[in-house]
Design a protein around this motif. Sequence first.
Motif, PDB file in Angstrom:
ATOM      1  N   GLU A  77      -9.500  -3.226  -1.755  1.00 12.61           N
ATOM      2  CA  GLU A  77      -8.657  -2.759  -1.146  1.00 12.61           C
ATOM      3  C   GLU A  77      -8.000  -4.937  -1.250  1.00 12.61           C
ATOM      4  O   GLU A  77      -6.918  -5.365  -0.872  1.00 12.61           O
ATOM      5  CB  GLU A  77      -8.399  -2.354  -0.154  1.00 12.61           C
ATOM      6  N   ARG A 125      -2.919   4.077  -1.966  1.00 15.06           N
ATOM      7  CA  ARG A 125      -3.767   3.517  -1.546  1.00 15.06           C
ATOM      8  C   ARG A 125      -4.789   3.466  -2.474  1.00 15.06           C
ATOM      9  O   ARG A 125      -4.922   4.214  -3.024  1.00 15.06           O
ATOM     10  CB  ARG A 125      -4.217   4.755  -0.681  1.00 15.06           C
ATOM     11  N   LYS A 135       0.508  -1.315   0.053  1.00 11.04           N
ATOM     12  CA  LYS A 135      -0.701  -0.332  -0.156  1.00 11.04           C
ATOM     13  C   LYS A 135       0.765   1.536   0.242  1.00 11.04           C
ATOM     14  O   LYS A 135       0.895   2.573  -0.503  1.00 11.04           O
ATOM     15  CB  LYS A 135      -0.946   0.009   1.238  1.00 11.04           C
TER      16      LYS A 135
END
Length: 206
Positions: A107, A98, A93
């Motif tokens: 994610e 992100r 990340k």
Amino acid sequence: MAGKVSLATPDDIPDLVEIFWEAFSGPGEVVFPHSEGGRKWLQRSFENFLGQKSYYRPESKVAVVRNLNSRPVALAIAHVVHPGQSIAGKAWKTRWTRCEDIPGMSEDKLAEFFEPLARAHYLVVGKEGHVFIELIMTKSNSRGRGYASALMEWATKLGDSLDIPCYLDAGMRGMGICDRCGFKAQDIEIRYGGPPPCTPMLRTKK
């Protein structure tokens, strides 16, 4: 000059996204969707790679081979991992970027892709300094011209110049190039708890 390895610039990012998307088309689109959100995430990631160095993440470099029109047709992403910097777990990340603010990006899907590879990676190199060759990819209409080999040579020379080993996760297509460049497959199946998703390969420092 066509066929020569050079470092990418921010102006290359649209072409880098297209090369990446072609490599991860089909099943890969579940993780890296070919959508405006997917483009935004990749653009931000490449900006991250081409941006300022950070003490907290490996130093990233993007190399390309260009065609006669100076457009990138092949790319390599390599990271100089300094001693003590982590490449395990959720380190992807900070290395990439992100995604929680980008519609359509998951994610969980990214973690399912990156974290099993990171586990194998850590079992081989731990927190020792090394060059992590994360990706080498060539557009389908430019394959068979030695571009991947040229990018691999660029990355391994980077490791040699820093007197550190090189690590990569190899798929079946790239095994021949890896062998020719001095990489050796690492047997971690017992410690990993089964076969890792790709073959972890290490090239010792010269």
